[in-house]
Design a protein around this motif. Structure first.
Motif, mmCIF file in Angstrom:
data_model
loop_
_atom_site.group_PDB
_atom_site.id
_atom_site.type_symbol
_atom_site.label_atom_id
_atom_site.label_comp_id
_atom_site.label_asym_id
_atom_site.label_seq_id
_atom_site.Cartn_x
_atom_site.Cartn_y
_atom_site.Cartn_z
ATOM 1 N N UNK A 177 15.436 36.822 -8.665
ATOM 2 C CA UNK A 177 14.590 37.634 -9.535
ATOM 3 C C UNK A 177 15.273 38.981 -9.769
ATOM 4 N N UNK A 178 15.250 39.453 -11.002
ATOM 5 C CA UNK A 178 15.807 40.762 -11.343
ATOM 6 C C UNK A 178 14.697 41.604 -11.973
ATOM 7 N N UNK A 179 14.580 42.846 -11.546
ATOM 8 C CA UNK A 179 13.483 43.682 -12.015
ATOM 9 C C UNK A 179 13.981 45.032 -12.521
ATOM 10 N N UNK A 239 9.408 45.017 -15.664
ATOM 11 C CA UNK A 239 9.846 43.739 -16.231
ATOM 12 C C UNK A 239 10.572 42.938 -15.149
ATOM 13 N N UNK A 240 10.255 41.648 -15.063
ATOM 14 C CA UNK A 240 10.891 40.755 -14.090
ATOM 15 C C UNK A 240 11.450 39.541 -14.815
ATOM 16 N N UNK A 243 8.184 38.257 -16.728
ATOM 17 C CA UNK A 243 6.916 38.936 -16.473
ATOM 18 C C UNK A 243 7.017 40.383 -16.927
ATOM 19 N N UNK A 244 5.976 40.861 -17.608
ATOM 20 C CA UNK A 244 5.905 42.252 -18.062
ATOM 21 C C UNK A 244 4.586 42.844 -17.581
ATOM 22 N N UNK A 276 10.707 58.484 -13.516
ATOM 23 C CA UNK A 276 11.167 57.798 -12.316
ATOM 24 C C UNK A 276 11.581 56.391 -12.733
ATOM 25 N N UNK A 277 12.835 56.019 -12.501
ATOM 26 C CA UNK A 277 13.357 54.712 -12.922
ATOM 27 C C UNK A 277 13.632 53.844 -11.705
ATOM 28 N N UNK A 278 13.423 52.528 -11.850
ATOM 29 C CA UNK A 278 13.569 51.595 -10.736
ATOM 30 C C UNK A 278 14.297 50.324 -11.165
ATOM 31 N N UNK A 279 15.001 49.712 -10.213
ATOM 32 C CA UNK A 279 15.676 48.429 -10.448
ATOM 33 C C UNK A 279 15.746 47.683 -9.129
ATOM 34 N N UNK A 280 15.751 46.342 -9.190
ATOM 35 C CA UNK A 280 15.782 45.569 -7.954
ATOM 36 C C UNK A 280 16.328 44.171 -8.160
#
Length: 215
Positions: A153-155, A172-173, A206-207, A123-127
């Motif tokens: 912020x990019x995640x 990761x942010x 941030x990780x 399951x992959x996510x991005x924001x």
């Protein structure tokens, strides 16, 4: 906090939440710094959001949030209030009932995210998170201790399922560098040129890694 989450259709869900200002106990060790003798409340905030099941494997979410920092004196009072202290008004001194704060303004925050079920295991996510800057240039000096000026912020993240009962999640942010410049408070306190122009900036990385199991 009050909230609502409901399905409009099989593919669309709507949500909303509201929290009034939360009164917190005072910071005794900072009673001579924060307004109202160390009082530092959680600001009123509310949010609206929607999620759309674009395909059986793709979920898209959109949120709007409003955070009313200005309603908390220790955060929202302008740092220029200290000028009243210099004129003999003790309520405007550090820690006073109308003492100087960080001068933070109310902010609007928009968020867009996507979750893709790439395979049965992955399951992959991005924001993306974009908000207004709470720190005005007139309050740069006081915010040297709290330079919360980032606005984007990019995640990226994902989850790998080893089995129906165990999974590994990582995230990761990245927040790009944002700066605010303004005339130093010392120019008003000690005379023109005493402090010049000051600049505060911040960037963040941030990780996170999490392992979960069920039984």
């Amino acid at each position: 906090r009050l909230g609502y989450l409901g399905k409009v259709t099989d593919k669309i869900s709507l949500g909303a939440s509201y929290s009034p200002k939360v009164s917190m106990s005072k910071f005794d060790k900072y009673s001579g710094l924060f307004a109202e003798s160390g009082k530092f409340d959680i600001p009123e905030n509310y949010a609206l959001g929607a999620s759309i099941k674009a395909t059986p494997d793709l979920l898209i979410a959109v949120d709007y949030q409003r955070i009313n920092y200005a309603g908390v004196p220790s955060v929202g009072n302008p740092s220029s209030n200290i000028g009243g202290c210099m004129m003999g008004n003790y309520a405007n001194c550090l820690g006073g009932s109308s003492g100087p704060g960080f001068g933070w303004k109310n902010v609007n925050v928009w968020k867009v995210g996507a979750e893709w079920q790439a395979t049965p295991q992955w399951t992959l996510r991005a924001g993306v998170n974009v908000g207004t800057n709470p720190v005005p240039s007139a309050d740069v000096t006081f915010n040297i201790v709290a330079p919360g000026v980032t606005t984007s912020h990019f995640t990226l993240g994902g989850t790998y399922a080893f089995s129906p009962k165990s999974e590994l999640t990582f995230a990761y942010m990245y927040a790009p560098k944002q700066s605010v410049s303004g005339s130093s408070m010392f120019n008003a306190m000690m005379g023109p040129g005493a402090g010049g122009t000051e600049t505060i900036s911040m960037s963040q990385n941030s990780i996170g890694v999490q392992y979960a199991w069920r039984w």
